[in-house]
Write an enzyme that holds these catalytic residues in place. Sequence first.
Site, PDB file in Angstrom:
ATOM      1  N   GLY A  21       0.813  -1.200   0.000  1.00  0.00           N
ATOM      2  CA  GLY A  21       0.000   0.000   0.000  1.00  0.00           C
ATOM      3  C   GLY A  21       0.849   1.254   0.000  1.00  0.00           C
ATOM      4  NE  ARG A  25       5.304  -1.524   4.093  1.00  0.00           N
ATOM      5  CZ  ARG A  25       4.055  -1.538   4.529  1.00  0.00           C
ATOM      6  NH1 ARG A  25       3.167  -2.338   3.958  1.00  0.00           N
ATOM      7  NH2 ARG A  25       3.677  -0.767   5.511  1.00  0.00           N
ATOM      8  NE  ARG A  44      -3.728  10.743  -9.269  1.00  0.00           N
ATOM      9  CZ  ARG A  44      -4.699  11.522  -8.784  1.00  0.00           C
ATOM     10  NH1 ARG A  44      -4.765  11.740  -7.498  1.00  0.00           N
ATOM     11  NH2 ARG A  44      -5.577  12.074  -9.577  1.00  0.00           N
ATOM     12  NE  ARG A  88      -3.414  -5.772   1.489  1.00  0.00           N
ATOM     13  CZ  ARG A  88      -2.819  -4.828   2.211  1.00  0.00           C
ATOM     14  NH1 ARG A  88      -1.871  -4.081   1.680  1.00  0.00           N
ATOM     15  NH2 ARG A  88      -3.143  -4.630   3.483  1.00  0.00           N
ATOM     16  CB  SER A  91       0.224  -3.615   8.081  1.00  0.00           C
ATOM     17  OG  SER A  91      -0.508  -2.471   7.684  1.00  0.00           O
ATOM     18  CG  ASP A 207      -3.070  -2.893  14.935  1.00  0.00           C
ATOM     19  OD1 ASP A 207      -4.242  -2.709  15.302  1.00  0.00           O
ATOM     20  OD2 ASP A 207      -2.755  -2.903  13.727  1.00  0.00           O
ATOM     21  NE  ARG A 220       4.482   0.116  12.552  1.00  0.00           N
ATOM     22  CZ  ARG A 220       4.306   0.786  13.682  1.00  0.00           C
ATOM     23  NH1 ARG A 220       3.748   0.207  14.725  1.00  0.00           N
ATOM     24  NH2 ARG A 220       4.695   2.053  13.781  1.00  0.00           N
TER      25      ARG A 220
END
Length: 241
Positions: A21, A25, A44, A88, A91, A207, A220
């Site tokens: 996403g 990353r 973008r 994908r 998280s 989480d 993370r």
Amino acid sequence: MATPHIEAKKGDIAKTVLFPGDPLRAKFIADHFLEDVRQYNTVRNMFGFTGTYKGVEISVQGSGMGIPSAMIYAEELFQEYDVETIIRIGSAGAIQEDVHIRDIVIAQGATTDSSVLTNIFNGQVSYSAIASFKVLDTAYHTAMELLDADQVFVGNVLSSDRFYNEELDLKKLAHYGVLAVEMEAAGIYAAAAKHHRQALAMMTISDHILTGEETTSEERQNTFTQMMEVALETVVKLQEK
């Protein structure tokens, strides 16, 4: 030919695309794992890169947050760039007691509260958005080789349309076996089904929604690196099959 959201030319994007996403990353993966990297998208600031991992050409493309954004990029990758597989890597928040932070969830199916899938079928059915089995099977066995067995979960996730949703009955979803909550998988699976392509979503648990347990930013990053390695090794194994 460029699309409204991707400025790449035909041939710039590999047949398999890792799909985080966060565009940063995507850059992290390109910088730390890929060789002979070339950047094909800055539109973008949704960065896209192509390189090689163990000799296999792989692209990594940021998808943005939520089903609408992910489906834009998935649709253009499948339709205009002849991408065969999207994986994908993101998280999720756990809602099962035995799923803990830093675990990895592989989404066999994706329940959703989004109206997007309902609208595709004009409200006639509740479409079941599921992963491509060949990719799921390969990813699962790869994860079991690289990680502890009790760290890997396969099952249903919720692709939520809202990040802040106090009305959602998470305990009931957990009772029905949903493992975790994320925001993109159902849309990606629907796009893949439409174009007769392959898709899989795997998420690191960042989480625990019901207990409040959460990872630090450093944790993370380290755990996401494990997930990235599973995804990259999965692509290599798929190439060999």
